[in-house]
Design an enzyme around this catalytic site. Structure first.
Site, short mmCIF file in Angstrom:
data_model
loop_
_atom_site.label_atom_id
_atom_site.label_comp_id
_atom_site.label_asym_id
_atom_site.label_seq_id
_atom_site.Cartn_x
_atom_site.Cartn_y
_atom_site.Cartn_z
N LYS A 54 -0.14 -18.34 0.97
CA LYS A 54 0.40 -17.18 1.68
C LYS A 54 -0.10 -17.17 3.13
O LYS A 54 0.66 -16.94 4.06
CB LYS A 54 -0.02 -15.89 0.95
CG LYS A 54 0.72 -15.70 -0.37
CD LYS A 54 0.15 -14.55 -1.21
CE LYS A 54 0.85 -14.51 -2.56
NZ LYS A 54 0.34 -13.48 -3.48
N GLN A 98 -4.80 -9.77 -3.61
CA GLN A 98 -4.35 -10.69 -4.66
C GLN A 98 -4.80 -10.21 -6.04
O GLN A 98 -5.95 -9.81 -6.22
CB GLN A 98 -4.89 -12.11 -4.37
CG GLN A 98 -4.39 -13.17 -5.31
CD GLN A 98 -2.89 -13.44 -5.20
OE1 GLN A 98 -2.27 -13.20 -4.16
NE2 GLN A 98 -2.29 -13.93 -6.27
N ASP A 121 3.16 -5.74 -0.53
CA ASP A 121 3.35 -6.13 -1.93
C ASP A 121 4.25 -5.13 -2.66
O ASP A 121 4.74 -5.42 -3.75
CB ASP A 121 1.99 -6.12 -2.63
CG ASP A 121 1.56 -7.49 -3.10
OD1 ASP A 121 2.43 -8.37 -3.24
OD2 ASP A 121 0.36 -7.67 -3.34
#
Ligand code: GUN
Length: 311
Positions: A54, A98, A121
Site C-alpha cells: 500500500k 491495518q 478504509d
C-alpha cells in the site's frame, strides 16, 4: 466453454494511472501532494506485506506516504496517541489501520479513533452508516468498491440480477451487499450457518466468495454462465489440498511442488472455470483492486480537505 478471466492487475493498473493523473492535478492546485499513512501494529508477516504494498503504491502515484509502525504489545493509549497525531496533521489526508489488530486492542475503538474524514478504509461507523443509508460524501471500503469497478469494467449491469455473497464480514460482505443493492441487484448474504449453501449459490447470476475458506465454492455451487468473483486470498501448504484445489492448473501445481506453498481463493478455480461466464483468478484478481481503490479514496480525501473551508 471456459469462463473469461477478469484481469484485476490490468484493471487496477489503469485505475492507478488515472489516480496518478489526479494526484498531479491536485499538487498543481493545492501546492502539496495528497498524504496517505498506514498504521501497522505488530509484526504479522502477511499484514507487513500488504502494508508495504500500500505504501509503495501510494508513493508510486506521487502521494506523500508513510508507515507508522507500533510494536505488537503497544498499549491502547500508544495507538490512540499516534492516531491523534496523524489525525490532526494537515499533510495527511488518509489514514488506514491495518487489520487484524493484536487481540488486546479493541478494533472498534481504534477504528472510531481514525477521523471519519480521513477514514479511507470506510470502516468508521459514520462512513459505514452513510453507505447503508445511501448518502454521498463518505468513504466506501476498498475491496467491495474494487469488486464494483471490476463488474463495471466487464459491462455487467446488476439491475435485476440475483447476487449471492458468501461471507458477512464488515470489510467485504456487508458493504458489498449495500453497493450491489444500490445497483438494483437482488442480494442474498450467506454464511457458515446457511442451510443448503450450494442450492442458494446456484441461484446467483453473480456469485461472490469472501469467506477465507480455501476452495469452499466448487462447481456444484455455480449456475452455468454465472459471474464468479473470488475475494479470498488463502495460503495453503498441504500437498493433498493443493492437488485438489490446483487441479486443472498444471503450472501452478508445479510451482507448488517447488515452493511447498501457494495462494488460493475461496473458489475451486478449475471447476468454476468450466461453468462461469466470467471469473476472477487468485492471485491477480480482486487483490490488486483493493490497493488501487485505496489510492482513489486517499485522493478524494485530499480534494475534500482542500475544498473544506478553514477557520
Ligand atoms: N486487512 C484485510 N483487509 C483489509 C483492508 O481492506 N483494510 C485494512 N485496514 N485491513 C485489512
Amino acid at each position: 466453454m471456459a469462463a473469461e478471466r477478469i484481469d484485476g492487475k490490468t484493471i487496477a493498473r489503469e485505475y492507478r494511472a488515472r489516480v496518478a493523473e489526479g494526484v498531479a492535478k491536485f499538487k498543481q492546485e493545492a501546492g502539496r501532494p495528497p498524504g496517505l499513512f498506514v498504521v501497522l501494529v505488530g509484526d504479522d508477516p502477511a499484514s507487513a506485506v500488504y502494508v508495504g504494498k500500500k505504501e509503495k503504491a501510494a508513493a508510486e502515484v506521487g502521494m506523500h506516504s508513510g508507515i507508522v509502525r507500533l510494536p505488537g504489545d503497544a498499549s491502547r493509549e500508544d495507538v490512540l496517541t499516534r492516531l491523534e497525531e496523524i489525525g490532526s496533521d494537515p499533510a495527511i489526508d488518509g489514514i488506514l489501520v491495518q487489520l487484524p489488530l493484536p487481540s488486546h486492542l479493541d478494533t472498534d475503538e481504534i477504528q472510531r479513533a481514525v477521523p471519519a474524514l480521513k477514514d479511507v478504509d470506510g470502516f468508521h461507523p459514520q462512513n459505514a452508516g452513510r453507505l447503508l443509508l445511501g448518502q454521498e460524501g463518505g468513504f466506501v471500503a476498498c475491496t467491495p468498491a474494487g469488486v464494483m469497478v471490476m463488474l463495471e469494467h466487464c459491462g455487467i449491469d446488476l439491475r435485476g440480477l440475483e447476487a449471492v455473497i458468501v461471507g458477512r464480514s464488515n470489510i467485504v460482505g456487508k458493504p458489498l451487499a449495500q453497493l450491489m443493492l444500490a445497483k438494483h441487484a437482488t442480494v442474498t448474504i450467506c454464511h457458515s450457518r446457511t442451510r443448503d449453501l450450494a442450492g442458494v449459490c446456484r441461484r446467483a447470476d453473480v456469485l461472490v466468495a469472501c469467506t477465507g475458506v480455501p476452495g469452499l465454492i466448487r462447481g456444484e455451487h455455480i449456475k452455468p454462465g454465472a459471474v464468479v468473483i473470488d475475494v479470498g486470498i488463502n495460503p495453503i501448504s498441504d500437498p493433498e489440498q493443493a492437488r485438489d484445489l490446483l487441479a486443472g492448473q498444471p503450472r501452478r501445481l508445479e510451482r507448488f511442488e517447488k515452493r511447498k506453498s501457494a495462494l488460493v481463493g475461496d473458489v475451486h478455480f478449475g471447476e468454476a472455470l468450466e461453468k462461469a461466464s466470467f471469473i476472477t483468478p487468485v492471485p491477480g484478481g480482486v487483490g490488486p483492486m483493493t490497493v488501487a481503490l485505496l489510492l482513489g479514496n486517499a485522493l478524494e480525501a485530499a480534494w475534500r480537505a482542500h475544498r473544506r473551508p478553514r477557520n
